[in-house]
Design a protein around this motif. Sequence first.
Motif, PDB file in Angstrom:
ATOM      1  N   SER A  57       0.729  -1.336   0.045  1.00 46.99           N
ATOM      2  CA  SER A  57      -0.094  -0.303  -0.063  1.00 46.99           C
ATOM      3  C   SER A  57       0.698   1.251   0.039  1.00 46.99           C
ATOM      4  CB  SER A  57      -0.979  -0.139   1.146  1.00 46.99           C
ATOM      5  OG  SER A  57      -0.249  -0.099   2.227  1.00 46.99           O
ATOM      6  N   LEU A  58       2.139   1.215   0.701  1.00 43.94           N
ATOM      7  CA  LEU A  58       2.882   2.559   0.772  1.00 43.94           C
ATOM      8  C   LEU A  58       3.485   2.663  -0.561  1.00 43.94           C
ATOM      9  CD1 LEU A  58       4.338   4.438   2.528  1.00 43.94           C
ATOM     10  CD2 LEU A  58       6.445   2.578   2.397  1.00 43.94           C
ATOM     11  N   SER A  59       3.878   1.555  -1.528  1.00 37.15           N
ATOM     12  CA  SER A  59       4.463   1.887  -2.744  1.00 37.15           C
ATOM     13  C   SER A  59       3.392   2.241  -3.611  1.00 37.15           C
ATOM     14  CB  SER A  59       4.946   0.504  -3.259  1.00 37.15           C
ATOM     15  OG  SER A  59       4.207  -0.548  -3.173  1.00 37.15           O
ATOM     16  N   ILE A  60       2.274   1.759  -3.777  1.00 34.44           N
ATOM     17  CA  ILE A  60       1.229   1.967  -4.633  1.00 34.44           C
ATOM     18  C   ILE A  60       0.829   3.567  -4.210  1.00 34.44           C
ATOM     19  CG2 ILE A  60      -1.278   2.042  -5.021  1.00 34.44           C
ATOM     20  CD1 ILE A  60      -1.285  -0.860  -4.324  1.00 34.44           C
ATOM     21  N   LEU A  61       0.586   4.132  -3.081  1.00 38.43           N
ATOM     22  CA  LEU A  61       0.381   5.437  -3.029  1.00 38.43           C
ATOM     23  C   LEU A  61       1.685   6.227  -3.443  1.00 38.43           C
ATOM     24  CD1 LEU A  61      -2.088   4.567  -1.675  1.00 38.43           C
ATOM     25  CD2 LEU A  61      -1.899   6.615   0.030  1.00 38.43           C
ATOM     26  N   LEU A  62       2.728   6.052  -2.972  1.00 41.68           N
ATOM     27  CA  LEU A  62       4.097   6.748  -3.387  1.00 41.68           C
ATOM     28  C   LEU A  62       3.988   7.090  -5.018  1.00 41.68           C
ATOM     29  CD1 LEU A  62       6.557   5.868  -0.776  1.00 41.68           C
ATOM     30  CD2 LEU A  62       5.361   7.878  -0.745  1.00 41.68           C
ATOM     31  N   ARG A  63       3.961   5.622  -5.453  1.00 39.87           N
ATOM     32  CA  ARG A  63       4.127   5.734  -6.940  1.00 39.87           C
ATOM     33  C   ARG A  63       2.978   6.708  -7.699  1.00 39.87           C
ATOM     34  NH1 ARG A  63       1.657   3.370 -11.211  1.00 39.87           N
ATOM     35  NH2 ARG A  63       2.797   2.751 -13.034  1.00 39.87           N
ATOM     36  N   GLU A  64       1.719   6.549  -7.190  1.00 37.13           N
ATOM     37  CA  GLU A  64       0.604   7.186  -7.793  1.00 37.13           C
ATOM     38  C   GLU A  64       0.602   8.711  -7.444  1.00 37.13           C
ATOM     39  OE1 GLU A  64      -1.042   5.800 -10.159  1.00 37.13           O
ATOM     40  OE2 GLU A  64      -0.397   3.787  -9.976  1.00 37.13           O
ATOM     41  N   GLY A  65       1.254   9.044  -6.166  1.00 34.68           N
ATOM     42  CA  GLY A  65       0.959  10.105  -5.535  1.00 34.68           C
ATOM     43  C   GLY A  65       2.049  11.306  -6.057  1.00 34.68           C
ATOM     44  N   LEU A  66       3.334  10.961  -6.087  1.00 33.75           N
ATOM     45  CA  LEU A  66       4.495  11.708  -6.355  1.00 33.75           C
ATOM     46  C   LEU A  66       4.370  12.200  -7.734  1.00 33.75           C
ATOM     47  CD1 LEU A  66       7.367   9.840  -4.801  1.00 33.75           C
ATOM     48  CD2 LEU A  66       6.192  11.865  -3.917  1.00 33.75           C
ATOM     49  N   GLU A  67       3.863  11.813  -8.851  1.00 29.21           N
ATOM     50  CA  GLU A  67       3.647  12.259  -9.955  1.00 29.21           C
ATOM     51  C   GLU A  67       2.806  13.504 -10.042  1.00 29.21           C
ATOM     52  OE1 GLU A  67       1.619  10.600 -13.631  1.00 29.21           O
ATOM     53  OE2 GLU A  67       3.611   9.731 -13.829  1.00 29.21           O
ATOM     54  N   ALA A  68       1.682  13.177  -9.269  1.00 28.44           N
ATOM     55  CA  ALA A  68       0.630  14.291  -9.116  1.00 28.44           C
ATOM     56  C   ALA A  68       1.376  15.383  -8.223  1.00 28.44           C
ATOM     57  CB  ALA A  68      -0.503  13.660  -8.610  1.00 28.44           C
ATOM     58  N   VAL A  69       1.824  14.981  -7.343  1.00 30.06           N
ATOM     59  CA  VAL A  69       2.340  16.034  -6.407  1.00 30.06           C
ATOM     60  C   VAL A  69       3.533  17.015  -6.986  1.00 30.06           C
ATOM     61  CG1 VAL A  69       3.975  16.509  -4.409  1.00 30.06           C
ATOM     62  CG2 VAL A  69       1.961  14.960  -4.045  1.00 30.06           C
TER      63      VAL A  69
END
Length: 660
Positions: A403-415
Amino acid sequence: MPCIISYKTIRNLVISFFVSGLCSTITFSQNLPDKNNSTDVLTFHARTLINLLDYVSQDYGRAVANGKVINANEYSEMIDFTTESASLFDSITLKVNINNKNQINQQLSALLISIRHKKSKEEIATTAQQIKIQLIQLNLIDISPEQYPDVTQGKQIFLASCQSCHGTYGAADGPLSKSYNPPPVNFQNDSLMQLISPLQVFNTARLGVRGTGMRAFNELSDKELWNVAFYIKSLRFQNKLSAQQDSLNKEYNRIKSFISLSDIAHLSDKELKQKVQSQSELTIAAIRLHQNGMGNNSFEAANNYLNDALIFYTNGNSAAAEEKALYAYLEGIEPYEQQLNAVDNSIVSELENKMNDVRSAIKNKKDEREVEQKISDAKVSINKAKILLGEQTYSFWFSFFVSLSILLREGLEAVLIIITILSLLKSLQANSAIRWVHGGWMAAVGIGIASWFFTGWLISFGAQNRELMEAFGAMVAVIILVYVGFWLHKKTEAKKWKEFIEGKIVKMLDQGKLFTLAFMSFIVVFREAFESVLFLSSMQLQVDDKSRPGIWVGSLAAICIITLIANLLLRFSAKIPIRKLFQYSAIIIMILSVVLAGQSVHAFQESGWVAVTSVRLNFHSSILGIYPTIETYLAQFIVLVISVTLWFYGVKSDTKDKLR
């Protein structure tokens, strides 16, 4: 030469493109072959025909014995069912070209003659089943579920929809059972149930039975009906042998290589005994009580779709074969990509390449042996992934890191995109514009959180349509980012700064035309939030109660890390001179537009909208949007050329302005 693309023009362009794309997605999804809809006329006729043949083969013994009619009503029904079977087959042949049409017609006529001559029940059953087998081989209907049914969910549906007539344990003793004539079927009747297959239970529930209280359950999907059918077939073993779990598991492991999901679905218990060459009730109980483990359902679906693809291809139906190959990936592989990435990220690119090879071979109408080999290679990779997940224990920490890797992967690009825009607006002290950007991404996050409570609908929306939503969202983001990058580069001259800040920004704030900022922040965050919710909700269904908190803790940790990174980036950007900040931001945004171009085309490929032409390169990075296909490379090259062209166009315009 001044820039001629106005704010209003780009806003209207983006809105129109997004709306048309969304409408196209919805329209396309409505025109897709619906695997959960059995109301199609051809499918309905074929399913009814097969069901009638099952009834004739099983119920004829109650109508005729020793060459004499023992039940006039039952005998009349046998005549009617066989006559209707012939009529249904005639209607099917008008819609489908069937090579052995004459042979089946002759067999149906012979069956009717045998019934009129009151032949033995063994002869009637044999003839009816021979016709049924030939009809099944025509692939007019799905005779097995896409993945191994969930007996637990089948029980819930049974208790909600069937208990009132059939009783809690299927013994035909429900509160309404005595009000029907004929009475409901007793699913605990061994002599009856050993002759009935899950397919017949499915067909009966889908079609209903005329002249009885058994109605058609059209409100249930095919998946739900298969769950119920498999549960009903397990009922007579639930209290007898379910306690012998270790023995059942050993027996299933012993015979599983001899049977497929299709066999389990369309063969009766009696036929299964012949198939596995065992007369033991323990063997049948092991099959009927079996439930697949973590991830196996999905991979089983992939293998089944590939089997169907090969059958269709060898029968000359390449379009249906290509569709089945597409669903093999969408329904079988895609749901477990993130979990596989956490275990071994190389298997994901291997699976994608092998599945693309299958689709390419079918699309290019390669030799049957080559297609069969491609499918075989894909199955090897699928089984490798199945073993990887099967060996993986979904512990608290594994759930945490996935779950950590999923959110980091998806979130950092948008951030990165949002922080870039916020940094620019902060440097301009455009507080009103900043609030619009915050409003956009907050709305996206809010909708993402709300969608968590509608994950059942999102999953039923279909992997293909979800991929299309992601593809269109990424494409819209590419258009916006290319324009914003060009716009930023145009404003890097000090002379234009004053004109831009005093004219454009002030005018924009006065008129309240900040929708584009909010819309952009919404789009780039929503596509990531949407995908994150789908992955996490799917994972939540796979783990046990002890491991489930790991998902939430991992998600919370990812949010904290993303928030920390966002604050650090904002503080760092405040120290950069405005002109340099615009230059750096323009470069970053143009790079991200190239990344998103690759991701967008890849999503279109996964949905079946764009062809797949594989390139033999081992490098694969979803984060960078790099996938080894000509189409993704071409899309990224085009966006890169457009970005560079606009960049030099801006430089040329600046030079002309200086000369003036």
